[in-house]
Structures are given as structure tokens and as C-alpha cells.
Design a protein around this motif. Structure first.
Motif, PDB file in Angstrom:
ATOM      1  N   PHE A 164      83.961  18.809  37.608  1.00 26.05           N
ATOM      2  CA  PHE A 164      83.534  17.571  38.263  1.00 26.05           C
ATOM      3  C   PHE A 164      82.296  16.986  37.589  1.00 26.05           C
ATOM      4  N   TYR A 165      81.353  17.822  37.239  1.00 22.70           N
ATOM      5  CA  TYR A 165      80.148  17.354  36.565  1.00 22.70           C
ATOM      6  C   TYR A 165      80.483  16.693  35.230  1.00 22.70           C
ATOM      7  N   LEU A 166      81.332  17.331  34.437  1.00 23.73           N
ATOM      8  CA  LEU A 166      81.700  16.777  33.133  1.00 23.73           C
ATOM      9  C   LEU A 166      82.450  15.471  33.276  1.00 23.73           C
ATOM     10  N   CYS A 167      83.337  15.381  34.250  1.00 27.99           N
ATOM     11  CA  CYS A 167      84.084  14.132  34.473  1.00 27.99           C
ATOM     12  C   CYS A 167      83.146  12.999  34.856  1.00 27.99           C
ATOM     13  N   ASN A 168      82.202  13.269  35.744  1.00 23.37           N
ATOM     14  CA  ASN A 168      81.256  12.232  36.161  1.00 23.37           C
ATOM     15  C   ASN A 168      80.318  11.827  35.044  1.00 23.37           C
ATOM     16  N   SER A 169      79.889  12.761  34.214  1.00 26.41           N
ATOM     17  CA  SER A 169      78.997  12.399  33.114  1.00 26.41           C
ATOM     18  C   SER A 169      79.740  11.580  32.069  1.00 26.41           C
ATOM     19  N   LYS A 170      81.020  11.822  31.866  1.00 28.45           N
ATOM     20  CA  LYS A 170      81.808  11.015  30.930  1.00 28.45           C
ATOM     21  C   LYS A 170      81.942   9.588  31.440  1.00 28.45           C
TER      22      LYS A 170
END
Length: 132
Positions: A22-28
Motif C-alpha cells: 500500500f505504501y509503494l502504491c501510494n508513493s507512486k
């Protein structure tokens, strides 16, 4: 008892992996470029411009003059007659959520994704004389 510990460790690892995804998706999403440049002067929308169409925008008001340039998918303040010129020093912006602010002239330039800009417009529809 040892099986319980292995299950607990597996559960914790699964939760950490899901959180990382979830963190990686939001940062992208945050790193993605925007589509629209929204310019506000004194808190009132001055104009919306397509980030993919090159344009020079003269912003003249009671507080002063600024020249905003949209070029090559990026936007920047090329000129300003304010004393500090922080808005000119900001450089080029293109990512969703980035802003250029000229405090002396009360100008806010913000890059937004088209979907986000459309949603914000529908949340706060303009009022007419009867609604006020």
C-alpha cells in the motif's frame, strides 16, 4: 506452542508485506505527473491550463505582474516584479500536488491530475445569486 509462534510470525510478516505494498502504491501515485495547472489569485481561480499545451500566461493584478510559462509538460514562473522572487527561484514543477506560491502577489500555481481537479470542482460547485 512452537506452532503458535510460527503462525504469529507469519501473520506479522503478511501484515508488513501488505502495508509495504500500500505504501509503494501510494508513493507512486504521488510521483505521477499532473495534467492541469490551476492558477489562483487572491484565493479566486484565475485560470486552468493544460500542462501539455505550451503557453505563456501574463498574470497582472493590483499586487503586481508575473509571467507563468507552461512548456514541455512543466510549468514555471519566468518573471515576477515582487522583491524576493521566490516564485521564480522555485523552478519547474510537473508532479501532481506541486505548487509555486508568490506571497507578495497572492498567487498560487498548482499542478493537479485532471481527475482530482474535476472532483474538486464538483465538490464545490459555483453558487448563483439565489443560493447565496
Amino acid at each position: 506452542m512452537q506452532n503458535v509462534k510460527k503462525k504469529d510470525i507469519m501473520l506479522i510478516l503478511m501484515v508488513l508485506i501488505i502495508a509495504a505494498v500500500f505504501y509503494l502504491c501510494n508513493s507512486k501515485k504521488a510521483e505521477q505527473g499532473g495534467d492541469i495547472v490551476i492558477v489562483e489569485v487572491d484565493g479566486v481561480e484565475y485560470g486552468r491550463y493544460d500542462l501539455n499545451q505550451d503557453k505563456q500566461i501574463n498574470i497582472e493584478g493590483d499586487n503586481g505582474f508575473n509571467l507563468l510559462v507552461v512548456e514541455g509538460g512543466k510549468v514555471y514562473m519566468e518573471q515576477a516584479d515582487c522583491p524576493d522572487k521566490h516564485c521564480v527561484d522555485k523552478g519547474k514543477i510537473y508532479q501532481n500536488g506541486e505548487t509555486i506560491i508568490c506571497l507578495p502577489h497572492r498567487i498560487v500555481v498548482q499542478v493537479k491530475a485532471k481527475k482530482q481537479a474535476d472532483l474538486e470542482t464538483t465538490k464545490n460547485p459555483p453558487t448563483d445569486g439565489m443560493a447565496q
